[in-house]
Design a protein around this motif. Structure first.
Motif, PDB file in Angstrom:
ATOM      1  N   ARG A 120      68.024  49.531  45.482  1.00  0.00           N
ATOM      2  CA  ARG A 120      69.219  50.321  44.802  1.00  0.00           C
ATOM      3  C   ARG A 120      70.557  49.411  45.035  1.00  0.00           C
ATOM      4  O   ARG A 120      70.842  48.993  46.106  1.00  0.00           O
ATOM      5  N   THR A 121      71.238  49.014  43.847  1.00  0.00           N
ATOM      6  CA  THR A 121      72.499  48.138  43.983  1.00  0.00           C
ATOM      7  C   THR A 121      73.442  48.827  43.071  1.00  0.00           C
ATOM      8  O   THR A 121      73.138  49.586  42.242  1.00  0.00           O
ATOM      9  N   LEU A 122      74.650  48.297  43.555  1.00  0.00           N
ATOM     10  CA  LEU A 122      75.878  48.811  42.677  1.00  0.00           C
ATOM     11  C   LEU A 122      76.788  47.909  42.110  1.00  0.00           C
ATOM     12  O   LEU A 122      76.813  46.897  42.935  1.00  0.00           O
ATOM     13  N   TYR A 123      77.011  47.837  40.724  1.00  0.00           N
ATOM     14  CA  TYR A 123      77.817  46.831  40.053  1.00  0.00           C
ATOM     15  C   TYR A 123      78.744  47.514  39.085  1.00  0.00           C
ATOM     16  O   TYR A 123      78.184  48.251  38.256  1.00  0.00           O
ATOM     17  N   GLN A 124      80.037  47.082  39.195  1.00  0.00           N
ATOM     18  CA  GLN A 124      81.013  47.482  38.489  1.00  0.00           C
ATOM     19  C   GLN A 124      80.957  49.099  38.511  1.00  0.00           C
ATOM     20  O   GLN A 124      81.045  49.926  37.348  1.00  0.00           O
ATOM     21  N   GLY A 125      80.723  49.660  39.664  1.00  0.00           N
ATOM     22  CA  GLY A 125      80.538  51.164  39.623  1.00  0.00           C
ATOM     23  C   GLY A 125      79.152  51.706  39.219  1.00  0.00           C
ATOM     24  O   GLY A 125      79.346  52.957  39.221  1.00  0.00           O
ATOM     25  N   HIS A 126      78.231  51.080  38.704  1.00  0.00           N
ATOM     26  CA  HIS A 126      76.975  51.570  37.911  1.00  0.00           C
ATOM     27  C   HIS A 126      76.053  51.319  39.008  1.00  0.00           C
ATOM     28  O   HIS A 126      75.598  50.269  39.500  1.00  0.00           O
ATOM     29  N   LEU A 127      75.085  52.206  39.118  1.00  0.00           N
ATOM     30  CA  LEU A 127      74.009  52.129  39.967  1.00  0.00           C
ATOM     31  C   LEU A 127      72.620  51.830  39.320  1.00  0.00           C
ATOM     32  O   LEU A 127      72.248  52.284  38.287  1.00  0.00           O
ATOM     33  N   PHE A 128      72.000  50.896  39.798  1.00  0.00           N
ATOM     34  CA  PHE A 128      70.655  50.222  39.382  1.00  0.00           C
ATOM     35  C   PHE A 128      69.623  50.636  40.346  1.00  0.00           C
ATOM     36  O   PHE A 128      69.855  50.687  41.729  1.00  0.00           O
ATOM     37  N   VAL A 129      68.358  51.066  39.816  1.00  0.00           N
ATOM     38  CA  VAL A 129      67.180  50.982  40.522  1.00  0.00           C
ATOM     39  C   VAL A 129      66.451  49.919  40.121  1.00  0.00           C
ATOM     40  O   VAL A 129      65.947  49.962  38.831  1.00  0.00           O
ATOM     41  N   GLY A 130      66.069  48.909  40.737  1.00  0.00           N
ATOM     42  CA  GLY A 130      65.549  47.606  40.539  1.00  0.00           C
ATOM     43  C   GLY A 130      66.349  47.142  39.424  1.00  0.00           C
ATOM     44  O   GLY A 130      67.656  46.928  39.528  1.00  0.00           O
ATOM     45  N   ASP A 131      65.740  46.796  38.294  1.00  0.00           N
ATOM     46  CA  ASP A 131      66.503  46.259  37.250  1.00  0.00           C
ATOM     47  C   ASP A 131      66.837  47.162  36.104  1.00  0.00           C
ATOM     48  O   ASP A 131      67.448  46.663  34.972  1.00  0.00           O
ATOM     49  N   ARG A 132      66.666  48.415  36.522  1.00  0.00           N
ATOM     50  CA  ARG A 132      66.890  49.576  35.560  1.00  0.00           C
ATOM     51  C   ARG A 132      68.253  50.268  35.931  1.00  0.00           C
ATOM     52  O   ARG A 132      68.416  50.424  37.016  1.00  0.00           O
ATOM     53  N   LEU A 133      69.144  50.754  34.943  1.00  0.00           N
ATOM     54  CA  LEU A 133      70.388  51.486  35.367  1.00  0.00           C
ATOM     55  C   LEU A 133      69.652  53.006  35.805  1.00  0.00           C
ATOM     56  O   LEU A 133      68.570  53.260  35.466  1.00  0.00           O
ATOM     57  N   LEU A 134      70.529  53.617  36.686  1.00  0.00           N
ATOM     58  CA  LEU A 134      69.842  54.825  37.321  1.00  0.00           C
ATOM     59  C   LEU A 134      69.471  55.887  36.155  1.00  0.00           C
ATOM     60  O   LEU A 134      68.270  56.552  36.389  1.00  0.00           O
TER      61      LEU A 134
END
Length: 418
Positions: A120-134
């Motif tokens: 779970r990572t966050l970039y430019q306010g967008h949450l990712f799960v692995g290499d996919r957007l939430l």
């Protein structure tokens, strides 16, 4: 108590308690808001079941938790929610965060549902799960809290009355001082600030920047950087809690329909017996707790699994037929009653998949306090507690957490002294 935490479900609470204990804080997990004072702990985590209830009820219960933690002396409060930001456009993350902020007069509070160890990572306010957007991760099909927008600021604005700021990754990479300055600027116009993070080092920098914050919100990853603040201030002791395994029969209970849970179920069924709970059969009364109990006890030495995990489309069909809340409530009651009867029959170790299922099991067993044991998989510790007069061991797993062999591994850890 130095740090007091309020978690919106039981798996999240155990996840957070595990993180704090691993990083050197003597941590105790409380199931629900305790009625009185308790023995001192450096960190106390209050596990609530507020993720999927009405926002007003979630706010009330969270404020009750806050009041109790403040009576225990907690000077810093952490509101813990899932690292996939499980909520609806109405709440409950935003309303609870706003209410806690107002009660604490907290100024600006960080919003950071990041947990790199689980992707779970966050970039430019967008949450990712692995290499996919939430919203492309499978969470868009969650039966209770479908996450259809990865923009955490936009999601929060639907839930809250105020503005939501952003500390972008370019600032986070500059370190704690830059983060602190950005938060101070955002605090002139907003009470909540989404903060990007991709690595554990980012979380440590954020932790250093918010050492004096009254309120913090996030996934368990945000706790990576918090114990060091107390350690540097000379406030931590030796840390750790007493835990030992407990021999005896074990069972897995899976109520999650996430992709990870379905894969874990399939893996466990390769070598262990399983008892399926179809939602429509539960609603029609065609499957009984007694039948599931007898199945487990007849396979007590084989680590059996009882599961309502199914393809999301099948769950959706049952929800459309009987109602979403009715289906969820019936399955939770089934698992809770089953856990009661299994413990009464001598089962000592229970591995549970799914936040709502975990909450139902813990509530039904009447467990009030849990000691933190070894980590089974990232974010999932073994737990030791008492169900009435019986000692039990639990593993409470968020649907998306854990390796494919989680259930067998969890039962092994709980049943073996480590």
């Amino acid at each position: 108590m130095l740090l007091g935490a309020i978690a919106d479900d039981f798996t999240g609470a155990s996840d957070l308690a595990n993180m704090l204990a691993r990083n050197g804080m003597a941590t105790t997990l409380y199931v629900g808001v305790p009625e009185g004072d308790v023995a001192p702990a450096e960190a106390g985590v209050v596990a609530l079941k507020t993720r999927s209830i009405a926002p007003g009820d979630a706010v009330r219960q969270s404020l009750d938790g806050l009041a109790w933690l403040q009576r225990q002396g907690a000077g810093q409060i952490l509101f813990k929610y899932c690292s996939t930001f499980d909520s609806t456009p109405e709440g409950n993350i935003g309303p609870v965060a706003e209410a806690l902020s107002a009660a604490l007069d907290a100024g600006v509070a960080v919003v950071c549902p990041v947990f790199p160890a689980t992707g779970r990572t966050l970039y430019q306010g967008h949450l990712f799960v692995g290499d996919r957007l939430l919203n492309e991760s499978g969470m868009e099909k969650h039966p209770l809290t479908p996450m259809t927008d990865p923009d955490i600021r936009r999601w929060l604005r639907r839930q809250t009355r105020g503005e939501v700021g952003l500390v972008p990754y370019a600032v986070v990479r500059q370190g704690a001082e830059a983060i602190r300055a950005a938060l101070a600027e955002i605090g002139k116009t907003a009470k909540l600030a989404v903060v990007d993070a991709v690595t554990d080092d980012d979380l440590k920098a954020i932790g250093a920047a918010i050492a004096d914050a009254r309120l913090i919100t996030g996934g368990s990853g945000i706790a990576i950087g918090l114990p060091d603040n107390f350690r540097k201030a000379g406030k931590l002791g030796a840390g750790g809690t007493a835990y030992s395994g407990l021999s005896g029969p074990g069972v897995a209970l899976s109520g999650s329909c996430s992709r990870a849970s379905l894969a874990q179920l399939a893996r466990h069924l390769e070598g262990h017996p399983g008892f399926a709970l179809r939602p429509d059969a539960v609603m029609a009364g065609d499957v009984t707790v007694a039948a599931a109990r007898d199945f487990v006890l007849s396979h007590a030495d084989e680590a059996p699994i009882v599961h309502s995990s199914a393809d999301p489309d099948a769950v959706k069909a049952a929800q459309e037929r009987f109602g979403r809340e009715a289906v969820a409530g019936a399955i939770e009651r089934f698992f809770g009653t089953l856990a009661q009867e299994l413990v009464a029959a001598g089962v000592t170790c229970i591995a549970v998949g799914g936040g709502e299922t975990s909450g139902a099991v813990v509530a039904a067993l009447g467990v009030r306090q849990l000691a933190i044991g070894p980590e089974i998989d990232p974010g999932v510790p073994a737990l030791a507690g008492e169900a009435g007069a019986r000692s039990i061991r639990l593993a409470l797993k968020s649907g998306n957490f854990g390796a494919s062999d989680f259930y067998a591994k969890a039962l092994d850890v709980m049943g073996t002294s480590r």
